[in-house]
Write a protein that holds these residues in place. Structure first.
Motif, PDB file in Angstrom:
ATOM      1  N   LEU A 265      -5.422   3.712  11.590  1.00 35.80           N
ATOM      2  CA  LEU A 265      -6.225   2.494  11.489  1.00 35.80           C
ATOM      3  C   LEU A 265      -7.675   2.824  11.798  1.00 35.80           C
ATOM      4  N   PRO A 266      -8.616   2.095  11.229  1.00 32.97           N
ATOM      5  CA  PRO A 266     -10.027   2.321  11.559  1.00 32.97           C
ATOM      6  C   PRO A 266     -10.300   1.924  13.010  1.00 32.97           C
ATOM      7  N   ILE A 267     -11.505   2.116  13.456  1.00 32.26           N
ATOM      8  CA  ILE A 267     -11.857   1.890  14.851  1.00 32.26           C
ATOM      9  C   ILE A 267     -11.665   0.433  15.268  1.00 32.26           C
ATOM     10  N   THR A 268     -11.688  -0.469  14.303  1.00 26.17           N
ATOM     11  CA  THR A 268     -11.485  -1.895  14.612  1.00 26.17           C
ATOM     12  C   THR A 268     -10.023  -2.216  14.884  1.00 26.17           C
ATOM     13  N   ARG A 269      -9.123  -1.242  14.630  1.00 21.50           N
ATOM     14  CA  ARG A 269      -7.678  -1.426  14.752  1.00 21.50           C
ATOM     15  C   ARG A 269      -7.136  -2.384  13.702  1.00 21.50           C
ATOM     16  N   GLN A 270      -7.919  -2.629  12.660  1.00 21.65           N
ATOM     17  CA  GLN A 270      -7.491  -3.486  11.568  1.00 21.65           C
ATOM     18  C   GLN A 270      -7.452  -2.667  10.282  1.00 21.65           C
ATOM     19  N   LYS A 271      -6.463  -2.909   9.444  1.00 23.36           N
ATOM     20  CA  LYS A 271      -6.384  -2.193   8.178  1.00 23.36           C
ATOM     21  C   LYS A 271      -7.530  -2.597   7.266  1.00 23.36           C
ATOM     22  N   VAL A 272      -8.047  -1.628   6.538  1.00 22.48           N
ATOM     23  CA  VAL A 272      -9.124  -1.904   5.585  1.00 22.48           C
ATOM     24  C   VAL A 272      -8.530  -2.584   4.354  1.00 22.48           C
ATOM     25  N   GLU A 273      -9.110  -3.700   3.949  1.00 25.07           N
ATOM     26  CA  GLU A 273      -8.695  -4.382   2.729  1.00 25.07           C
ATOM     27  C   GLU A 273      -9.489  -3.756   1.578  1.00 25.07           C
ATOM     28  N   TRP A 274      -8.860  -2.793   0.914  1.00 25.57           N
ATOM     29  CA  TRP A 274      -9.589  -1.987  -0.043  1.00 25.57           C
ATOM     30  C   TRP A 274     -10.093  -2.788  -1.236  1.00 25.57           C
ATOM     31  N   GLU A 275      -9.391  -3.859  -1.585  1.00 23.45           N
ATOM     32  CA  GLU A 275      -9.872  -4.653  -2.716  1.00 23.45           C
ATOM     33  C   GLU A 275     -11.174  -5.387  -2.377  1.00 23.45           C
ATOM     34  N   LYS A 276     -11.507  -5.448  -1.068  1.00 19.11           N
ATOM     35  CA  LYS A 276     -12.740  -6.114  -0.658  1.00 19.11           C
ATOM     36  C   LYS A 276     -13.758  -5.110  -0.118  1.00 19.11           C
ATOM     37  N   VAL A 277     -13.503  -3.810  -0.369  1.00 17.22           N
ATOM     38  CA  VAL A 277     -14.344  -2.795   0.264  1.00 17.22           C
ATOM     39  C   VAL A 277     -15.801  -2.915  -0.146  1.00 17.22           C
ATOM     40  N   GLY A 278     -16.038  -3.432  -1.338  1.00 16.40           N
ATOM     41  CA  GLY A 278     -17.414  -3.575  -1.789  1.00 16.40           C
ATOM     42  C   GLY A 278     -18.201  -4.571  -0.969  1.00 16.40           C
ATOM     43  N   GLY A 279     -17.498  -5.479  -0.265  1.00 13.89           N
ATOM     44  CA  GLY A 279     -18.193  -6.486   0.529  1.00 13.89           C
ATOM     45  C   GLY A 279     -18.442  -6.092   1.965  1.00 13.89           C
ATOM     46  N   TYR A 280     -17.916  -4.956   2.382  1.00 15.85           N
ATOM     47  CA  TYR A 280     -18.136  -4.505   3.757  1.00 15.85           C
ATOM     48  C   TYR A 280     -19.577  -4.045   3.934  1.00 15.85           C
ATOM     49  N   ARG A 281     -20.111  -4.303   5.140  1.00 18.92           N
ATOM     50  CA  ARG A 281     -21.446  -3.817   5.463  1.00 18.92           C
ATOM     51  C   ARG A 281     -21.267  -2.627   6.398  1.00 18.92           C
ATOM     52  N   LEU A 282     -21.472  -1.451   5.843  1.00 21.61           N
ATOM     53  CA  LEU A 282     -21.251  -0.219   6.591  1.00 21.61           C
ATOM     54  C   LEU A 282     -22.027  -0.258   7.903  1.00 21.61           C
ATOM     55  N   GLY A 283     -21.359   0.046   9.011  1.00 15.67           N
ATOM     56  CA  GLY A 283     -22.018   0.045  10.321  1.00 15.67           C
ATOM     57  C   GLY A 283     -21.879  -1.275  11.029  1.00 15.67           C
ATOM     58  N   GLN A 284     -21.428  -2.303  10.335  1.00 17.28           N
ATOM     59  CA  GLN A 284     -21.219  -3.581  10.983  1.00 17.28           C
ATOM     60  C   GLN A 284     -19.759  -3.975  10.918  1.00 17.28           C
ATOM     61  N   ASP A 285     -19.318  -4.391   9.701  1.00 13.65           N
ATOM     62  CA  ASP A 285     -17.949  -4.870   9.573  1.00 13.65           C
ATOM     63  C   ASP A 285     -16.937  -3.783   9.906  1.00 13.65           C
ATOM     64  N   ILE A 286     -17.149  -2.568   9.390  1.00 16.97           N
ATOM     65  CA  ILE A 286     -16.178  -1.515   9.607  1.00 16.97           C
ATOM     66  C   ILE A 286     -16.177  -1.068  11.053  1.00 16.97           C
ATOM     67  N   SER A 287     -17.351  -0.978  11.676  1.00 17.07           N
ATOM     68  CA  SER A 287     -17.413  -0.524  13.062  1.00 17.07           C
ATOM     69  C   SER A 287     -17.182  -1.633  14.062  1.00 17.07           C
ATOM     70  N   GLY A 288     -17.146  -2.865  13.580  1.00 18.81           N
ATOM     71  CA  GLY A 288     -16.919  -3.969  14.484  1.00 18.81           C
ATOM     72  C   GLY A 288     -18.186  -4.479  15.133  1.00 18.81           C
ATOM     73  N   GLY A 289     -19.352  -3.943  14.710  1.00 19.39           N
ATOM     74  CA  GLY A 289     -20.612  -4.357  15.293  1.00 19.39           C
ATOM     75  C   GLY A 289     -21.033  -5.734  14.811  1.00 19.39           C
TER      76      GLY A 289
END
Length: 292
Positions: A265-289
């Protein structure tokens, strides 16, 4: 420094199962402007003999099966299946023989094609045992290995019998190819002997990567009775045990080593929803910031 021929020869001899033509094409591309293929004939020969290349005889039947017929009067050969090229059944001048169909043939090692089939009489004091082994081992081979070829040959001045099998499974559309080879040698100078040899399994998987499995299992079996049925029974048991061991190893590797190579699992302990990966803001959503 290794010469171009030496380097190209190493590529040829290291070609994965079913991919020799691809390697040859790459060698030709790398040596553009040079006619290097004729210089690689020794490498092709070594590769074909080591890998137990199976060739289709001229005039052979297209049907799947193992019936053989040789008519000297009509010079007509009917052969279903392929015959093995190896150091065990080599004659001279790139000719080889097949004891089951009782013919010899010439091989073009570069193209893996056979030609000039001729009648060949097996000369051996153990001809009856060889014929019995061909019959029993053929049943075993066809039952357990699709797309296989096999052979039984007298070697070392007729003091040893070589028993060989090759089975190929190619699936280039799915980016994998595999080859099973079994090579056994049995001294026939006494009533009880020890069967020795090796089982080789080579698999290449190359979809978005390059993973190879190359294994060798030494075989050492005491044969109390030198009879075809006893010998083939012991061979079948050894091959079954090794294949079961490989299956267990695959399961352990899948559940152990491969899982350890990736984060569950990523650092957030949540599975990445790959179909929505384009909407993630690198450094915020993925890291939990939090956004600032």
């Amino acid at each position: 420094m290794a010469s171009t021929v030496e380097l190209a020869s190493s590529f040829i001899e290291g070609a994965p199962p079913g991919e020799l033509a691809d390697v040859v094409a790459d060698v030709q591309a790398l040596t553009e402007g040079e006619d290097i293929i004729p210089s690689l004939l020794p490498a092709f020969k070594r590769y074909n003999e080591a890998q137990l290349a199976a060739v289709k005889l001229p005039g052979s039947s297209q049907e799947v099966g193992f019936a053989r017929e040789w008519s000297m009067s009509a010079v007509k050969l009917t052969f279903a299946g392929k015959v093995i090229v190896s150091g065990f059944n080599e004659l001279e001048d790139n000719r080889y023989f097949d004891p089951e169909s009782q013919i010899s043939f010439e091989v073009d090692h570069t193209t893996q094609t056979a030609s000039a089939a001729q009648s060949y009489a097996l000369e051996s004091d153990h001809a009856d045992l060889i014929k019995s082994l061909l019959k029993s081992f053929g049943v075993h081979a066809r039952e357990h290995y699709p797309n296989c070829s096999y052979g039984v040959y007298p070697i070392e001045n007729d003091t040893v019998i070589a028993i060989v099998l090759v089975a190929n499974r190619y699936s280039p559309n799915n980016f994998w190819n595999g080859r099973f080879r079994a090579i056994y040698q049995l001294p026939v100078s006494s009533s009880s002997s020890t069967l020795t040899g090796n089982i080789h399994v080579d698999v290449h998987y190359y979809e978005d990567g390059n993973v190879a499995l190359n294994t060798t299992k030494p075989v050492n079996i005491s044969i109390a009775s030198v009879s075809a049925e006893s010998i083939v029974s012991r061979i079948a048991a050894a091959e079954r045990d090794y294949q079961e061991a490989l299956n267990r190893a695959f399961v352990q590797t899948s559940e152990g080593v491969f899982k350890g190579l990736r984060r569950q699992l990523p650092i957030t302990r949540q599975k990445v929803e790959w179909e929505k990966v384009g909407g993630y803001r690198l450094g915020q959503d993925i890291s939990g910031g939090k956004g600032r």
